[in-house]
Design an enzyme around this catalytic site. Structure first.
Site, PDB file in Angstrom:
ATOM      1  N   CYS A 114     -13.917  14.393  13.868  1.00 26.69           N
ATOM      2  CA  CYS A 114     -14.500  15.003  15.070  1.00 26.69           C
ATOM      3  C   CYS A 114     -13.447  15.253  16.146  1.00 26.69           C
ATOM      4  O   CYS A 114     -13.701  15.993  17.098  1.00 26.69           O
ATOM      5  CB  CYS A 114     -15.605  14.116  15.630  1.00 26.69           C
ATOM      6  SG  CYS A 114     -16.835  13.691  14.402  1.00 26.69           S
ATOM      7  N   HIS A 261     -16.816  15.745  22.676  1.00 28.53           N
ATOM      8  CA  HIS A 261     -17.354  15.907  21.324  1.00 28.53           C
ATOM      9  C   HIS A 261     -18.833  15.515  21.370  1.00 28.53           C
ATOM     10  O   HIS A 261     -19.202  14.488  21.940  1.00 28.53           O
ATOM     11  CB  HIS A 261     -16.594  15.009  20.349  1.00 28.53           C
ATOM     12  CG  HIS A 261     -17.344  14.797  19.071  1.00 28.53           C
ATOM     13  ND1 HIS A 261     -17.814  15.842  18.318  1.00 28.53           N
ATOM     14  CD2 HIS A 261     -17.736  13.659  18.432  1.00 28.53           C
ATOM     15  CE1 HIS A 261     -18.455  15.361  17.272  1.00 28.53           C
ATOM     16  NE2 HIS A 261     -18.426  14.033  17.317  1.00 28.53           N
ATOM     17  N   ASN A 291     -24.484  17.200  15.760  1.00 28.82           N
ATOM     18  CA  ASN A 291     -23.064  16.847  15.741  1.00 28.82           C
ATOM     19  C   ASN A 291     -22.364  17.714  14.707  1.00 28.82           C
ATOM     20  O   ASN A 291     -22.570  17.541  13.509  1.00 28.82           O
ATOM     21  CB  ASN A 291     -22.935  15.365  15.395  1.00 28.82           C
ATOM     22  CG  ASN A 291     -21.498  14.884  15.299  1.00 28.82           C
ATOM     23  OD1 ASN A 291     -20.567  15.685  15.230  1.00 28.82           O
ATOM     24  ND2 ASN A 291     -21.319  13.583  15.288  1.00 28.82           N
TER      25      ASN A 291
HETATM   26  N1  ACO Z   1     -35.596   7.887  11.371  1.00 24.74           N
HETATM   27  C1  ACO Z   1     -36.331   6.783  11.540  1.00 24.74           C
HETATM   28  N2  ACO Z   1     -35.812   5.551  11.491  1.00 24.74           N
HETATM   29  C2  ACO Z   1     -34.482   5.459  11.257  1.00 24.74           C
HETATM   30  C3  ACO Z   1     -33.671   6.566  11.063  1.00 24.74           C
HETATM   31  C4  ACO Z   1     -34.289   7.830  11.116  1.00 24.74           C
HETATM   32  N3  ACO Z   1     -33.569   8.966  10.958  1.00 24.74           N
HETATM   33  N4  ACO Z   1     -32.409   6.144  10.867  1.00 24.74           N
HETATM   34  C5  ACO Z   1     -32.424   4.821  10.929  1.00 24.74           C
HETATM   35  N5  ACO Z   1     -33.681   4.388  11.152  1.00 24.74           N
HETATM   36  C6  ACO Z   1     -34.168   3.023  11.290  1.00 24.74           C
HETATM   37  C7  ACO Z   1     -33.213   2.020  10.723  1.00 24.74           C
HETATM   38  O1  ACO Z   1     -33.408   1.885   9.338  1.00 24.74           O
HETATM   39  C8  ACO Z   1     -33.588   0.778  11.481  1.00 24.74           C
HETATM   40  O2  ACO Z   1     -34.732   0.215  10.883  1.00 24.74           O
HETATM   41  P1  ACO Z   1     -34.865  -1.363  10.701  1.00 24.74           P
HETATM   42  O3  ACO Z   1     -34.831  -1.919  12.100  1.00 24.74           O
HETATM   43  O4  ACO Z   1     -36.176  -1.506  10.032  1.00 24.74           O
HETATM   44  O5  ACO Z   1     -33.691  -1.783   9.872  1.00 24.74           O
HETATM   45  C9  ACO Z   1     -34.012   1.305  12.841  1.00 24.74           C
HETATM   46  O6  ACO Z   1     -34.264   2.712  12.673  1.00 24.74           O
HETATM   47  C10 ACO Z   1     -32.987   1.122  13.917  1.00 24.74           C
HETATM   48  O7  ACO Z   1     -31.771   1.576  13.451  1.00 24.74           O
HETATM   49  P2  ACO Z   1     -30.482   1.363  14.274  1.00 24.74           P
HETATM   50  O8  ACO Z   1     -29.302   1.604  13.406  1.00 24.74           O
HETATM   51  O9  ACO Z   1     -30.581   0.076  15.018  1.00 24.74           O
HETATM   52  O10 ACO Z   1     -30.600   2.538  15.346  1.00 24.74           O
HETATM   53  P3  ACO Z   1     -29.618   2.887  16.514  1.00 24.74           P
HETATM   54  O11 ACO Z   1     -30.306   2.750  17.782  1.00 24.74           O
HETATM   55  O12 ACO Z   1     -28.274   2.221  16.363  1.00 24.74           O
HETATM   56  O13 ACO Z   1     -29.385   4.447  16.270  1.00 24.74           O
HETATM   57  C11 ACO Z   1     -27.769   5.948  15.403  1.00 24.74           C
HETATM   58  C12 ACO Z   1     -28.779   4.901  15.075  1.00 24.74           C
HETATM   59  C13 ACO Z   1     -28.460   7.140  16.020  1.00 24.74           C
HETATM   60  C14 ACO Z   1     -27.079   6.381  14.101  1.00 24.74           C
HETATM   61  C15 ACO Z   1     -26.730   5.370  16.382  1.00 24.74           C
HETATM   62  O14 ACO Z   1     -26.248   4.128  15.936  1.00 24.74           O
HETATM   63  C16 ACO Z   1     -25.579   6.291  16.593  1.00 24.74           C
HETATM   64  O15 ACO Z   1     -25.706   7.396  17.081  1.00 24.74           O
HETATM   65  N6  ACO Z   1     -24.375   5.859  16.263  1.00 24.74           N
HETATM   66  C17 ACO Z   1     -23.219   6.708  16.376  1.00 24.74           C
HETATM   67  C18 ACO Z   1     -23.045   7.438  15.095  1.00 24.74           C
HETATM   68  C19 ACO Z   1     -22.390   8.768  15.249  1.00 24.74           C
HETATM   69  O16 ACO Z   1     -22.316   9.382  16.292  1.00 24.74           O
HETATM   70  N7  ACO Z   1     -21.926   9.244  14.122  1.00 24.74           N
HETATM   71  C20 ACO Z   1     -21.420  10.547  14.046  1.00 24.74           C
HETATM   72  C21 ACO Z   1     -20.088  10.622  13.517  1.00 24.74           C
HETATM   73  S1  ACO Z   1     -18.943   9.884  14.548  1.00 24.74           S
HETATM   74  C22 ACO Z   1     -18.942  10.693  15.908  1.00 24.74           C
HETATM   75  O17 ACO Z   1     -19.209  11.860  15.936  1.00 24.74           O
HETATM   76  C23 ACO Z   1     -18.559   9.934  17.098  1.00 24.74           C
END
Ligand code: ACO
Length: 334
Positions: A114, A261, A291
């Protein structure tokens, strides 16, 4: 002779196919409400036939060249930031060179996830210090839809496709790139990774077809520890912004617009809060496009530019974070 990179034209290309959160509900166990509240994303663009990474990159490039009033033959160098080139060899940049007829340029890709566009901009700036008359095409372009696992709800909801481009040359006035700092930390690679070779062939989805579980690849290996990526993104980009501003003797109040980003609206809000920048000064496209990795910043830059958000003399801050980890910050006067 010394120069610094000045952006003289911007362009972008977004695939025609819009994939909404509602449609994603039919592909994985998720909901519009979950995706919107956790990420800010409402829809993303999905590349179809004729919208391969290099093709979108070329379309964005043509728009940037037109705005800059520069012909493809005048280009000296092309750098594409991408992790989703059609082929390992040749580079996406060479395909763009062919596509637009930039026969006098040398061309190569930068693999910094990214952060690819910011890395490319810094490389261009270094060249322009010695050769300010060079005309350089910088592109961020991705088709992540062809590589993510569409059965993994943790990742597939986040990404979108597209391309953004800009033309830079050596500044003849006070405007242009003022300062930048790039970082990497390979020790943390396992928190965010994508296998070099797909475990199964992943075709780019035809934008006319409604996606269902069978029409997407289920074999690509995109690994992400979301919570850790989130924490590192906010912390490292926050530190990078603060350190650069301090080094340059600039306060956050001097910044007119931050173009980051587009990873997740909550990452962007936390970053703004961390560095005390009002969120109105953060430009976002994540709601519409998700993203799109290296493409997200130059797409946002082009939209801000064409909307008239960028006034001559404005102080802009670019901040990036991605797999590697790679991250960085760029300060420039528009
Ligand atoms: N729909 C419904 N539920 C979901 C989904 C979905 N798409 N994805 C995950 N869940 C569930 C999980 O399984 C979890 O369930 P559980 O509690 O029963 O285990 C619950 O939702 C909570 O999941 P978390 O991982 O705690 O959710 P969080 O609040 O951390 O959000 C997310 C997840 C959106 C991925 C966040 O961590 C994030 O944005 N991280 C950064 C990742 C990123 O930006 N990556 C891109 C590449 S790197 C970059 O560009 C910087």
């Amino acid at each position: 002779m010394t120069g610094r990179a000045k952006i003289i034209g911007t362009g972008s290309y977004l695939p025609k196919r819009i994939l909404t959160n509602k449609e994603l509900e039919k592909i994985v166990e998720t909901s519009d409400e979950w995706i919107t509240t956790r990420t800010g994303i409402r829809s993303r663009r999905i590349a179809g036939a004729g919208e391969e990474t290099s093709k979108m990159a070329a379309q964005a490039a043509i728009k940037a060249l037109t705005m800059a009033g520069v012909t493809a033959r005048e280009l000296d160098m092309i750098i594409v930031g991408t992790i989703t080139a059609e082929m390992v060899m040749p580079s996406c940049a060479c395909l763009v060179q062919k596509e637009i007829g930039a026969e006098n340029a040398f061309a190569f890709d930068v693999s910094a996830a990214c952060s690819g566009f910011a890395y490319a901009l810094e490389i261009a700036d270094r060249y322009l210090k010695n050769a300010p008359d060079m005309k350089i095409l910088l592109i961020g372009a991705e088709t992540l839809s062809a590589r993510v696992n569409w059965q993994d709800r943790n990742t597939c909801i986040l990404f979108g496709d597209g391309a953004g481009a800009c033309v830079v040359t050596g500044s003849k006035d006070e405007n242009g790139l003022l300062a930048s700092q790039l970082y990497s930390d390979g020790r943390l690679w396992q928190l965010l990774s994508l296998d070099a070779v797909p475990r199964r062939y992943c075709p780019v989805v035809d934008y006319k077809t409604i996606p269902d579980r069978d029409s997407f690849c289920d074999g690509s290996a995109f690994n992400m520890v979301g919570k850790d990526v989130f924490k590192h993104a906010v912390r490292e980009m926050g530190d990078a912004v603060e350190n650069l501003l301090k080094r340059e003797g600039i306060t956050v109040d001097d910044i007119d617009l931050m173009i980051p980003h587009q990873a997740n609206i909550r990452i962007l809000k936390s970053l703004a809060e961390r560095v005390n920048l009002p969120f109105e000064k953060v430009y976002t496209t994540i709601q519409k496009y998700g993203n799109s990795s290296a493409a997200s910043l130059p797409i946002a830059l082009d939209e801000a530019n064409r909307e008239g958000r960028l006034q001559k003399g404005d102080l802009l801050l670019f901040s990036v974070f991605g797999g590697g980890f790679t991250w960085g910050v760029v300060l420039l006067r528009w």
